[in-house]
Scaffold this active site. Structure first.
Site, mmCIF file in Angstrom:
data_model
loop_
_atom_site.group_PDB
_atom_site.id
_atom_site.type_symbol
_atom_site.label_atom_id
_atom_site.label_comp_id
_atom_site.label_asym_id
_atom_site.label_seq_id
_atom_site.Cartn_x
_atom_site.Cartn_y
_atom_site.Cartn_z
ATOM 1 N N SER A 35 0.828 -1.208 0.000
ATOM 2 C CA SER A 35 0.000 0.000 0.000
ATOM 3 C C SER A 35 0.866 1.264 0.000
ATOM 4 O O SER A 35 1.724 1.441 0.866
ATOM 5 C CB SER A 35 -0.904 0.023 1.234
ATOM 6 O OG SER A 35 -1.849 -1.011 1.184
ATOM 7 N N HIS A 68 -3.315 0.412 -4.937
ATOM 8 C CA HIS A 68 -2.904 -0.810 -5.618
ATOM 9 C C HIS A 68 -3.412 -0.737 -7.060
ATOM 10 O O HIS A 68 -4.589 -0.940 -7.324
ATOM 11 C CB HIS A 68 -3.470 -2.044 -4.907
ATOM 12 C CG HIS A 68 -2.921 -2.258 -3.536
ATOM 13 N ND1 HIS A 68 -1.874 -3.122 -3.276
ATOM 14 C CD2 HIS A 68 -3.255 -1.703 -2.349
ATOM 15 C CE1 HIS A 68 -1.595 -3.091 -1.988
ATOM 16 N NE2 HIS A 68 -2.422 -2.238 -1.401
ATOM 17 N N HIS A 92 -5.786 -9.242 -1.961
ATOM 18 C CA HIS A 92 -5.925 -9.510 -0.534
ATOM 19 C C HIS A 92 -7.062 -10.496 -0.261
ATOM 20 O O HIS A 92 -8.081 -10.513 -0.962
ATOM 21 C CB HIS A 92 -6.218 -8.223 0.253
ATOM 22 C CG HIS A 92 -5.190 -7.156 0.102
ATOM 23 N ND1 HIS A 92 -5.172 -6.287 -0.960
ATOM 24 C CD2 HIS A 92 -4.146 -6.811 0.899
ATOM 25 C CE1 HIS A 92 -4.166 -5.442 -0.817
ATOM 26 N NE2 HIS A 92 -3.523 -5.749 0.287
ATOM 27 N N TYR A 94 -9.040 -10.200 2.235
ATOM 28 C CA TYR A 94 -10.216 -9.448 2.689
ATOM 29 C C TYR A 94 -11.030 -8.877 1.522
ATOM 30 O O TYR A 94 -12.179 -8.444 1.717
ATOM 31 C CB TYR A 94 -9.828 -8.333 3.666
ATOM 32 C CG TYR A 94 -8.971 -7.217 3.098
ATOM 33 C CD1 TYR A 94 -9.485 -6.276 2.220
ATOM 34 C CD2 TYR A 94 -7.639 -7.089 3.478
ATOM 35 C CE1 TYR A 94 -8.703 -5.252 1.721
ATOM 36 C CE2 TYR A 94 -6.841 -6.077 2.986
ATOM 37 C CZ TYR A 94 -7.379 -5.161 2.110
ATOM 38 O OH TYR A 94 -6.599 -4.144 1.619
ATOM 39 N N GLU A 95 -10.470 -8.869 0.318
ATOM 40 C CA GLU A 95 -11.226 -8.393 -0.838
ATOM 41 C C GLU A 95 -12.276 -9.421 -1.279
ATOM 42 O O GLU A 95 -13.095 -9.140 -2.161
ATOM 43 C CB GLU A 95 -10.287 -8.093 -2.006
ATOM 44 C CG GLU A 95 -9.373 -6.905 -1.766
ATOM 45 C CD GLU A 95 -8.405 -6.683 -2.920
ATOM 46 O OE1 GLU A 95 -8.843 -6.108 -3.947
ATOM 47 O OE2 GLU A 95 -7.237 -7.095 -2.807
ATOM 48 N N ALA A 122 2.611 -2.166 4.046
ATOM 49 C CA ALA A 122 2.416 -1.159 5.079
ATOM 50 C C ALA A 122 1.852 -1.883 6.295
ATOM 51 O O ALA A 122 0.954 -2.717 6.164
ATOM 52 C CB ALA A 122 1.448 -0.082 4.600
ATOM 53 N N MET A 225 -2.294 -7.011 6.844
ATOM 54 C CA MET A 225 -3.335 -7.833 6.224
ATOM 55 C C MET A 225 -2.872 -8.486 4.924
ATOM 56 O O MET A 225 -3.700 -8.757 4.038
ATOM 57 C CB MET A 225 -4.568 -6.964 5.953
ATOM 58 C CG MET A 225 -5.060 -6.188 7.154
ATOM 59 S SD MET A 225 -6.324 -4.978 6.679
ATOM 60 C CE MET A 225 -6.405 -3.976 8.181
ATOM 61 N N SER A 226 -1.581 -8.724 4.791
ATOM 62 C CA SER A 226 -1.081 -9.269 3.520
ATOM 63 C C SER A 226 0.227 -10.024 3.732
ATOM 64 O O SER A 226 0.600 -10.355 4.860
ATOM 65 C CB SER A 226 -0.850 -8.126 2.518
ATOM 66 O OG SER A 226 0.233 -7.306 2.948
ATOM 67 N N ASN A 249 1.661 3.363 11.069
ATOM 68 C CA ASN A 249 0.861 3.851 12.196
ATOM 69 C C ASN A 249 1.240 3.064 13.449
ATOM 70 O O ASN A 249 1.786 1.964 13.362
ATOM 71 C CB ASN A 249 -0.645 3.698 11.922
ATOM 72 C CG ASN A 249 -1.067 2.251 11.725
ATOM 73 O OD1 ASN A 249 -0.851 1.678 10.674
ATOM 74 N ND2 ASN A 249 -1.672 1.670 12.760
ATOM 75 N N HIS A 274 -6.779 4.589 6.657
ATOM 76 C CA HIS A 274 -6.063 4.199 5.437
ATOM 77 C C HIS A 274 -5.319 5.382 4.843
ATOM 78 O O HIS A 274 -4.237 5.229 4.266
ATOM 79 C CB HIS A 274 -7.050 3.628 4.411
ATOM 80 C CG HIS A 274 -6.375 2.986 3.237
ATOM 81 N ND1 HIS A 274 -5.484 1.940 3.360
ATOM 82 C CD2 HIS A 274 -6.441 3.255 1.896
ATOM 83 C CE1 HIS A 274 -5.040 1.577 2.164
ATOM 84 N NE2 HIS A 274 -5.596 2.366 1.273
#
Length: 299
Positions: A35, A68, A92, A94-95, A122, A225-226, A249, A274
């Site tokens: 990201s 992306h 991903h 989650y997609e 990220a 998440m990846s 973060n 995000h």
């Protein structure tokens, strides 16, 4: 299922090869842009590069997340002209994609001859020493979806790529980690570079305070998440693997405000967004590009 899967991979490979000149048809290195890190594509020589969109490749899914782009770039990096395949944008879990779909490009890269994968992401910093803008070389991971049944190697094993029971204790190549750090030093990068454990969670929500405390107790230094599904598949294919997290973060693990607090701290304090992730990724992108260019050039 395995036969259809292999035929799908070979179909994607053949489609890509039809669009590449012979000199780019056997990339050595796969680079995955996380990201906000799509700027990595800028270090590829533009004159000799070829772009293929995900949407045009049979079997490829489209990236739906901001930051992306969803395209492959084939070209050369560095004075030594190392041939690369760059994924500008990843897929991903989650997609809504199956892990076999999200990692499909990694298998295709293996069929094209890739022997080294460099994955970037990220991530949220859990280690209290980490600050936004720091880089963390991943030395190990915790695959929470995998531990609960959502594993990229679940189902029939594809023996053509690797073994049924894959050891992961040697996943993150030590020499590649050393090379990256040495490359950062040679480029005189002053940004803090650490080494730590990455926790993979399915997303798409950011972690609760209790989850952050749990992850810290479990030994995680950063969370995202990846990356881990791609890493496992690359390792299964016999690739050497390097992975990097840009801390964008700081994860909030403090106890939430209580109804019994006389002066409760706002629950909005420290909340991840995000846009914040993309902001810090953009700020660090030039350093990441510089180090990866130096690293790839020495492969």
């Amino acid at each position: 299922m395995t036969l259809n899967y292999l035929q799908g991979l070979e179909g994607a490979r053949d489609y890509i090869l039809q669009r590449l000149p012979k000199e780019l048809s056997s990339p050595r290195v796969l680079i995955i842009c996380g990201s906000g890190l799509g700027g990595i594509q800028k270090i590829i020589e533009k004159e000799l590069s070829v772009v293929v969109s995900y949407s045009s490749i049979p079997g490829f899914k489209e990236s739906t997340v901001s930051g992306h782009e969803g395209k492959l770039i084939f070209g050369y990096i560095g004075a030594n002209k190392v041939s690369v395949m760059c994924m500008v944008g990843r897929l991903h879990f989650y997609e809504g994609y199956e892990l076999s779909e999200a990692t499909f490009p990694i298998r295709v890269a293996s069929l094209l001859g890739v022997s080294v994968m460099i994955a970037t992401n990220a991530a949220g910093g859990i280690n209290p020493l980490y600050k936004p803008g720091d880089l963390m070389i991943i030395s190990d991971h915790i695959n929470f979806p995998g531990l609960s049944g959502s594993h990229p190697l679940r189902g029939p094993n594809v023996d053509e790529f690797g073994p049924r029971f894959l050891p992961l204790s040697n996943t993150y190549d030590l020499e590649l980690r050393k090379l990256f750090f040495q490359s950062a030093q040679s480029r005189k990068i002053t940004r803090r570079i650490a080494e730590g454990v990455y926790a993979f969670v399915s997303g798409p929500t950011y972690e609760t305070r209790a989850e952050v405390r749990f992850l810290k107790t479990a030994g995680a230094d950063a969370v995202g998440m990846s990356t881990v599904p791609e890493v496992i598949i690359a390792h299964h294919c016999g690739m050497r693997v390097f992975a990097l997290s840009l801390i964008t973060n700081t994860c909030v693990g403090d106890e939430p405000a209580s109804i019994f607090d006389e002066a409760p701290v706002s629950l909005e304090q420290g909340k991840a967004t995000h846009s914040e992730v993309l902001e810090y990724a953009n700020k660090a992108s030039l350093d990441v590009q510089s180090i990866i260019q130096a690293t790839v050039n020495r492969l």
